[in-house]
Structures are given as C-alpha cells and as structure tokens.
Design an enzyme around this catalytic site. Sequence first.
Site, mmCIF file in Angstrom:
data_model
loop_
_atom_site.group_PDB
_atom_site.id
_atom_site.type_symbol
_atom_site.label_atom_id
_atom_site.label_comp_id
_atom_site.label_asym_id
_atom_site.label_seq_id
_atom_site.Cartn_x
_atom_site.Cartn_y
_atom_site.Cartn_z
ATOM 1 N N ASP A 39 -59.875 3.877 12.070
ATOM 2 C CA ASP A 39 -58.530 3.974 13.286
ATOM 3 C C ASP A 39 -59.240 3.208 14.438
ATOM 4 O O ASP A 39 -60.633 3.239 14.897
ATOM 5 C CB ASP A 39 -58.155 4.600 13.678
ATOM 6 C CG ASP A 39 -56.804 5.100 15.194
ATOM 7 O OD1 ASP A 39 -56.326 5.687 14.897
ATOM 8 O OD2 ASP A 39 -57.899 4.602 16.211
ATOM 9 N N ASN A 97 -48.132 12.233 12.545
ATOM 10 C CA ASN A 97 -46.787 12.566 13.443
ATOM 11 C C ASN A 97 -45.725 11.632 13.760
ATOM 12 O O ASN A 97 -46.313 10.501 13.349
ATOM 13 C CB ASN A 97 -47.795 11.992 14.961
ATOM 14 C CG ASN A 97 -49.309 12.177 15.881
ATOM 15 O OD1 ASN A 97 -49.113 13.322 15.951
ATOM 16 N ND2 ASN A 97 -49.795 11.294 16.346
ATOM 17 N N GLU A 105 -47.376 6.229 17.821
ATOM 18 C CA GLU A 105 -47.167 4.429 18.257
ATOM 19 C C GLU A 105 -46.731 4.177 17.545
ATOM 20 O O GLU A 105 -46.394 3.009 17.761
ATOM 21 C CB GLU A 105 -48.744 4.470 18.723
ATOM 22 C CG GLU A 105 -48.629 5.684 20.226
ATOM 23 C CD GLU A 105 -49.766 5.498 21.239
ATOM 24 O OE1 GLU A 105 -50.236 4.830 20.765
ATOM 25 O OE2 GLU A 105 -49.785 6.239 22.439
ATOM 26 N N HIS A 110 -48.867 6.716 8.629
ATOM 27 C CA HIS A 110 -50.268 6.724 8.615
ATOM 28 C C HIS A 110 -49.887 8.773 8.573
ATOM 29 O O HIS A 110 -49.985 8.888 9.540
ATOM 30 C CB HIS A 110 -50.622 5.515 9.703
ATOM 31 C CG HIS A 110 -50.055 6.220 11.296
ATOM 32 N ND1 HIS A 110 -48.844 5.648 11.817
ATOM 33 C CD2 HIS A 110 -50.577 6.257 12.768
ATOM 34 C CE1 HIS A 110 -48.555 5.954 12.780
ATOM 35 N NE2 HIS A 110 -49.774 7.066 13.241
ATOM 36 N N HIS A 112 -53.663 10.702 9.586
ATOM 37 C CA HIS A 112 -54.827 10.449 10.135
ATOM 38 C C HIS A 112 -55.895 11.321 9.335
ATOM 39 O O HIS A 112 -55.143 12.766 9.147
ATOM 40 C CB HIS A 112 -54.390 10.975 11.682
ATOM 41 C CG HIS A 112 -54.221 10.196 12.578
ATOM 42 N ND1 HIS A 112 -54.572 9.198 13.438
ATOM 43 C CD2 HIS A 112 -52.598 10.263 13.052
ATOM 44 C CE1 HIS A 112 -53.931 8.683 14.256
ATOM 45 N NE2 HIS A 112 -52.598 9.449 14.400
HETATM 46 P P1 5GP Z 1 -50.014 7.699 16.665
HETATM 47 O O1 5GP Z 1 -49.993 7.727 17.862
HETATM 48 O O2 5GP Z 1 -48.864 6.369 15.468
HETATM 49 O O3 5GP Z 1 -49.716 9.158 15.204
HETATM 50 O O4 5GP Z 1 -51.057 6.645 15.954
HETATM 51 C C1 5GP Z 1 -51.818 5.355 16.101
HETATM 52 C C2 5GP Z 1 -53.179 5.151 15.811
HETATM 53 O O5 5GP Z 1 -53.043 3.915 15.541
HETATM 54 C C3 5GP Z 1 -54.221 5.132 17.052
HETATM 55 O O6 5GP Z 1 -55.053 6.410 16.476
HETATM 56 C C4 5GP Z 1 -54.231 4.270 17.288
HETATM 57 O O7 5GP Z 1 -56.140 4.028 17.807
HETATM 58 C C5 5GP Z 1 -54.251 3.435 15.768
HETATM 59 N N1 5GP Z 1 -54.327 1.872 16.302
HETATM 60 C C6 5GP Z 1 -53.661 1.311 16.539
HETATM 61 N N2 5GP Z 1 -53.993 -0.085 16.754
HETATM 62 C C7 5GP Z 1 -54.975 -0.436 15.572
HETATM 63 C C8 5GP Z 1 -55.366 -1.181 15.514
HETATM 64 O O8 5GP Z 1 -54.925 -2.460 15.634
HETATM 65 N N3 5GP Z 1 -56.035 -1.088 14.508
HETATM 66 C C9 5GP Z 1 -56.542 0.259 13.940
HETATM 67 N N4 5GP Z 1 -57.494 0.285 13.416
HETATM 68 N N5 5GP Z 1 -56.069 0.981 14.522
HETATM 69 C C10 5GP Z 1 -54.822 1.061 15.168
#
Ligand code: 5GP
Length: 125
Positions: A39, A97, A105, A110, A112
Amino acid sequence: MPIDLTLEYDDQNIFAKILRGEIPCRKVFEDEWALAFDDINPQAPVHVLVIPKGAYVSWDDFSAKASDAEIAGFVRAVGHVGRVLGLVEPGYRMLANIGMDAHQEVPHLHIHIFGGKPLGPMLMR
Ligand code: 5GP
C-alpha cells in the site's frame, strides 16, 4: 471520496492501471489470479493489497460474478501472501472495504493485509 457501487467497473481506476503496468507498484506476489503489492500509504508495518486480475469493483461484485476458478485462485493467493510475508505465526488482519459506509476509495476489489505489530481492536469506537 468513497465510491458508489452502483456504477459500472471503471477501467481507468488506479488498480486497473497498476494491473496493466501503466503505474508502478512494489510487487510482493503475482500469479494467474492475483497481484499483491505494498500500500502506498501504509497503516501498519506490513500493509499489502491483494487484488484479483479480473475486473471486479468490490467483494460484492466478485463474490456474485467471478467464476469458481477465479474465486479459488484469488482466495488461495491471499492466503499465500500471508505465508510469504511470514505473518501466519505472529498473526495478521485482512480486510475489504465495500462501498460508501466502509469508505472504499478504489473501485477494484482489494484485500488489505495488515501485520508486523499487535493490531489492537478491530474497529475504532
Ligand atoms: P480502500 O479505502 O479503497 O479500501 O483502500 C484503498 C487503498 O489504496 C488505500 O489504503 C490507499 O493507500 C491505497 N492506494 C491508493 N492509491 C494507491 C496507489 O497508487 N498505489 C498503491 N500501492 N496504493 C494505493
């Protein structure tokens, strides 16, 4: 901003671009079914994202529409990543999520994987 899951899959989302190699990532593991990478904004000493190769918006989308082979391949890949990272013995947390209330987001499924320290209670109160 959290995403609206009523929308169609957007092939311009950031993880679709990572899958196509248009944006770099720090790869941890890859096979036919999944890609795992660090991440960009880690919330724990180990914070890895595991994504399916197929175009699925969320766990809801994936669990409803993916083939049995995709589901088996992806679930096995997530478990494999936990083992490759040496997290099984100390323990780790996995989380997905889904939609607005969960603050998803990026509109590509994905998982985590968090680890590397005691992670405390499951949710903020
Ligand atoms: P969500 O809130 O959708 O579950 O988590 C999205 C995750 O994607 C976040 O933890 C954020 O830090 C990660 N993320 C967003 N953009 C990028 C990116 O360009 N590269 C990587 N490696 N992680 C990303």
